[in-house]
Design an enzyme around this catalytic site. Structure first.
Site, PDB file in Angstrom:
ATOM      1  N   CYS A  32       0.823  -1.200   0.000  1.00 30.70           N
ATOM      2  CA  CYS A  32       0.000   0.000   0.000  1.00 30.70           C
ATOM      3  C   CYS A  32       0.864   1.262   0.000  1.00 30.70           C
ATOM      4  CB  CYS A  32      -0.998  -0.033   1.159  1.00 30.70           C
ATOM      5  SG  CYS A  32      -2.329   1.197   0.965  1.00 30.70           S
ATOM      6  N   HIS A 122      -3.666  -5.034   0.404  1.00 31.39           N
ATOM      7  CA  HIS A 122      -3.238  -5.428   1.754  1.00 31.39           C
ATOM      8  C   HIS A 122      -3.331  -6.943   1.938  1.00 31.39           C
ATOM      9  CE1 HIS A 122      -2.878  -1.484   3.665  1.00 31.39           C
ATOM     10  NE2 HIS A 122      -3.813  -1.110   2.816  1.00 31.39           N
ATOM     11  N   GLU A 124      -2.104  -8.566   4.219  1.00 32.26           N
ATOM     12  CA  GLU A 124      -2.137  -8.834   5.663  1.00 32.26           C
ATOM     13  C   GLU A 124      -3.537  -8.661   6.259  1.00 32.26           C
ATOM     14  OE1 GLU A 124      -1.436  -4.340   5.602  1.00 32.26           O
ATOM     15  OE2 GLU A 124      -1.254  -6.029   4.235  1.00 32.26           O
TER      16      GLU A 124
END
Length: 176
Positions: A32, A122, A124
């Site tokens: 990001c 993202h 994660e």
């Protein structure tokens, strides 16, 4: 925002440029803001996306290079990811290969050289984290109607999460 050009960002961009160009094959993965900062440090253009904020669970389009890529090829079968960003890499760094895009963002992922990657999304984030972001953005960038329209589309993106493990596996021998 990368365009803020805070002193710490300029210092970090110089460090990244040096790391990528002068270090001995150090693997790098920017997520990001890291994707944007890396692209800018390497000569790309980052600015507010003309289409505005992109948020939620999105489908990615992998390029041919993306499907063959050592890192992104792992998600070729299920290219879904979580996103929340207003700025984008509008022009990738010279020499970078775009690996993924979508209708909102022409550079959702790129590779620079053999071991430097940037991904706008993202990997994660879980679905629960994405839902929490959507709720937090209510009144702070999104209307209640926008939040309500995005929430049902949120899903787990297990393949995107595997990118982090894959990056570790691809680079473990070089950083040991």
């Amino acid at each position: 925002m990368v365009t803020d050009q805070a002193p710490w960002m300029r210092t970090l961009m110089r460090w990244l440029y040096t790391l990528v160009h002068e270090a001995v094959q150090v693997p790098v993965l920017g997520l990001c803001f890291g994707h944007q900062l890396l692209a800018h440090a390497l000569g790309g253009e980052v600015a507010d996306n003309p289409m505005g904020l992109e948020v939620g669970t999105i489908a990615l389009r992998l390029t041919g290079a993306g499907r063959q890529d050592a890192l992104l090829g792992a998600i070729a079968g299920h290219p879904w990811a979580q996103v929340v960003h207003r700025q984008s890499v509008l022009t990738p760094p010279p020499g970078a290969m775009v690996l993924a895009s979508n209708g909102h963002d022409a550079c959702q992922a790129f590779r620079y050289g053999e071991q430097v990657w940037g991904v706008q999304f993202h990997p994660e984030f879980s679905a629960d984290v994405m839902r929490a972001y959507l709720q937090a953005l209510r009144g702070e960038g999104l209307t209640q109607q926008q939040v309500d329209s995005h929430l049902p589309e949120v899903r787990e993106c297990d393949d995107a999460r595997t990118i982090l493990n894959r990056f570790a596996l691809l680079t473990a021998a070089q950083v040991a």
